[in-house]
Scaffold this active site. Structure first.
Site, PDB file in Angstrom:
ATOM      1  N   SER A  18      42.449  34.585  42.740  1.00 54.89           N
ATOM      2  CA  SER A  18      42.784  36.011  42.695  1.00 54.89           C
ATOM      3  C   SER A  18      44.295  36.123  42.547  1.00 54.89           C
ATOM      4  CB  SER A  18      42.353  36.697  43.992  1.00 54.89           C
ATOM      5  OG  SER A  18      43.261  36.389  45.014  1.00 54.89           O
ATOM      6  N   LYS A  19      44.735  37.126  41.819  1.00 54.69           N
ATOM      7  CA  LYS A  19      46.184  37.367  41.734  1.00 54.69           C
ATOM      8  C   LYS A  19      46.527  38.310  42.876  1.00 54.69           C
ATOM      9  CE  LYS A  19      48.790  38.069  37.998  1.00 54.69           C
ATOM     10  NZ  LYS A  19      49.841  37.062  37.931  1.00 54.69           N
ATOM     11  N   ALA A  20      46.540  37.756  44.077  1.00 53.14           N
ATOM     12  CA  ALA A  20      46.780  38.574  45.270  1.00 53.14           C
ATOM     13  C   ALA A  20      48.281  38.690  45.511  1.00 53.14           C
ATOM     14  CB  ALA A  20      46.115  37.929  46.472  1.00 53.14           C
TER      15      ALA A  20
END
Ligand code: PMP
Length: 307
Positions: A158-160
């Site tokens: 995820s591009k958290a």
């Protein structure tokens, strides 16, 4: 020269002047990094007089997958977000290369880090952007003393937003020590990726890149490189890479929306190959730039016209 462009953002459900897209300091995501984001590029083709957004659907699919991983509640779909973005760009009327940053964030003004029982919202802003890192002269890199966050700590697919503290530490350390970019090792000590880009090496004419179990972000440019390599008849292998393999690689390059395809000149002060861009990196870079500008007919479907 007159400039008819407008600096607009998508914020709280509508397109507004960018100066009005502002959040409270109490916003949940600002405190805890509880947001996921994307990074998309639009390339202006001066011959075709059109702005092409590269793989916009794939970027929004990954963004929605990031919300699923993090349990960020949203009813938005990739198609809907792609349509909003194309409309936003049309209204901005840009005739140059742009970078688009969508972000889905916890918008409640609340304490307590969590993903449940908290409101979310979507914002999208646009910047004029050409190169983010140099793509012509070769980058100097170092192995970071920071390890890449592990998937057991913050889901790396995820591009958290919160996870980017890890990237910021590595990038600042590298630049303050005189290098252009950092290379992360994963928790097992294998090569993972750059601070915000995937890595590829070339050895004996074969392209090699780490697999998802090296805690990498599954880059859309990385997937693009797989297809472009096939198109160019280059062999590609996905496997663990050791630190020492970097030092003896014939070529190394990074891939990412921001970095595009950028070749690496040195790692930890060891010159890679003969210190010039290698033939495989050069060819892939050339085909990549043709592709993103909508000039490579085989891959035109990846380019979404704004006008
Ligand atoms: N790794 C990280 C940590 C990144 O932030 C990025 C940039 N999004 C990439 C790899 C490359 O991903 P993409 O090709 O989808 O831009």
């Amino acid at each position: 020269m007159s400039d008819n462009t407008k600096d607009l953002s998508y914020f709280e459900g509508k397109i507004v002047p960018a100066s009005e897209a502002k959040l409270s300091v109490q916003t949940h995501a600002f405190q805890y990094g509880t947001a996921v984001f994307g990074g998309i590029r639009g390339y202006y083709n001066t011959d075709l007089k059109n702005l092409f957004v590269f793989r916009i659907k794939d970027h929004f699919t990954r963004l929605i997958q990031s919300t699923r991983i993090m349990q960020l509640n949203t009813s938005r779909t990739p198609d809907e977000l792609a349509d909003i973005t194309l409309d936003l760009l049309k209204q901005c009327a840009y005739k140059q290369n742009v970078y688009i940053r969508p972000i889905i964030y916890t918008s409640s003004l609340q304490l307590s880090p969590r993903f449940h029982d908290v409101k979310t919202d979507v914002a999208i802003y646009v910047l004029k952007l050409d190169d983010y890192l140099d793509t012509t002269n070769g980058l100097t890199t170092c192995i970071s003393s920071w390890r890449r966050i592990d998937d057991t700590m913050i889901p790396t697919m995820s591009k958290a937003s919160g996870g980017y503290v890890n990237s910021a530490l590595a990038k600042s350390e590298a630049v303050q020590n005189g290098f252009d970019e950092a290379i992360f090792l994963d928790s097992k000590g294998y090569v993972s990726e750059g601070s915000a880009e995937n890595i590829f090496i070339v050895r004996r004419n074969k392209i090699i890149t780490p697999s998802l179990d090296s805690s990498i972000l599954e880059g859309i440019t990385r997937r693009t490189i797989f297809d472009l390599a096939k198109f160019c008849n280059f062999e590609i292998e996905v496997r663990n890479i050791t630190r020492s393999e970097l030092y003896v690689a014939d070529e190394i390059f990074f891939s990412g929306t921001g970095v595009q395809v950028a070749w690496v000149k040195s790692v930890d002060r060891r010159i890679i190959g003969d210190g010039n861009i290698g033939p495989i990196s050069k060819k892939l870079q050339e085909v990549y730039f043709n592709t993103v500008k909508g000039n490579q007919k085989e891959f035109k479907d990846w380019c979404y016209p704004v006008y």
